[in-house]
Write an enzyme that holds these catalytic residues in place. Structure first.
Site, PDB file in Angstrom:
ATOM      1  CE  LYS A  93      59.844  82.971 -13.158  1.00  0.00           C
ATOM      2  NZ  LYS A  93      58.711  82.694 -12.563  1.00  0.00           N
TER       3      LYS A  93
HETATM    4  C1  E4P Z   1      59.344  79.408 -11.736  1.00  0.00           C
HETATM    5  O1  E4P Z   1      59.856  80.435 -11.619  1.00  0.00           O
HETATM    6  C2  E4P Z   1      57.761  79.137 -11.680  1.00  0.00           C
HETATM    7  O2  E4P Z   1      57.176  80.105 -10.966  1.00  0.00           O
HETATM    8  C3  E4P Z   1      57.289  77.839 -10.963  1.00  0.00           C
HETATM    9  O3  E4P Z   1      58.146  77.382 -10.284  1.00  0.00           O
HETATM   10  C4  E4P Z   1      56.256  76.995 -11.569  1.00  0.00           C
HETATM   11  O4  E4P Z   1      55.801  75.978 -10.774  1.00  0.00           O
HETATM   12  P1  E4P Z   1      54.429  75.202 -10.934  1.00  0.00           P
HETATM   13  O5  E4P Z   1      54.968  74.442 -11.980  1.00  0.00           O
HETATM   14  O6  E4P Z   1      54.324  74.574  -9.639  1.00  0.00           O
HETATM   15  O7  E4P Z   1      53.583  76.062 -11.249  1.00  0.00           O
END
Ligand code: E4P
Length: 225
Positions: free
Chosen positions: A87
């Site tokens: 990522k």
């Molecule tokens: C995506 O890969 C992120 O880890 C995640 O969806 C972020 O979500 P949040 O806005 O609830 O922290």
């Protein structure tokens, strides 16, 4: 549509896997910190444990923000297991890293995407997944689902193979809206997937079926006279 679970909690991951509808896991540095996982060896061991709990698609995020460091970290994360998807954040060095890692056959999930332009860059660089954060846009009174729809449309126009991974999904309506506009993947907390099960008429109908069955069985086995 693929379902990913957005957590680093092993018990939640295993419970979702057990339901039989899980296609992957996304983590981020905040989610890892929430589980108290720190230190390179612990982090690697935790990613390995997640990989061993699911079939594929475990997003592991780099901490570096400079090109050379990002690609070294990305290559090292990818070596943990074939299921790892590296990522990478949507920054300038991130785009260069996506291009490099993808060219080496390493799958990349481009994260922290908040505009169609950023999604276009991620696809051009060869990301396997792009993660627009729907909930965080809704949090600032911006229509998250419109962005998902726009990216799906743009990718279809040009036949990009990058999959639209709707992230920051907070509730079942978010998930359904993503399905309606054709997102390839959603990633959300386990409770959102479990909440898809719920409908009061299902509970009421099942209670009635079981009560009728019990009544009929009692009537059939009651002594005559
Ligand atoms: C995506 O890969 C992120 O880890 C995640 O969806 C972020 O979500 P949040 O806005 O609830 O922290």
């Amino acid at each position: 549509m693929k379902f990913f679970i957005d957590t680093a909690n092993l018990a939640e991951i295993r419970e979702a896997q057990d339901l039989g509808v899980l296609d992957g896991v996304t983590t981020n540095p905040s989610l890892m910190a929430k589980e108290g996982i720190t230190g390179e060896e612990n982090i690697r061991a935790h990613y390995k444990a997640i990989c061993d709990s699911v079939d594929d698609n475990v997003s592991a995020e780099v901490i570096s923000t400079k090109f050379e460091e990002m690609i070294e970290e990305g290559k090292s994360l990818a070596k943990i297991d074939d299921k790892i998807v590296v990522k990478i954040p949507m920054i300038k060095d991130g785009v260069k890293s996506i291009k490099y890692l993808s060219s080496q056959g390493i799958r990349v999930n481009c994260t922290l995407v908040f505009s169609a332009g950023q999604a276009l860059l991620a696809a051009k660089a060869g990301a396997s997944y792009v993660s627009p954060f729907m909930g965080r846009l809704d949090d600032i009174s911006t229509d998250g689902v419109s962005l998902i729809q726009q990216i799906v449309h743009i990718y279809q126009n040009y036949g990009f193979e990058t999959e639209v991974l709707a992230a920051s999904i907070r509730h079942t309506m978010h998930l359904i809206q993503c399905a309606e506009v054709g997102a390839d993947v959603v990633t959300c907390p386990a409770k959102v997937i479990m909440s898809l099960l719920n409908h009061p008429l299902t509970d009421k109908g099942l209670a009635q079926f079981l009560a009728d069955h019990k009544k009929a069985k009692e009537a059939a086995t009651a002594p005559v006279g």
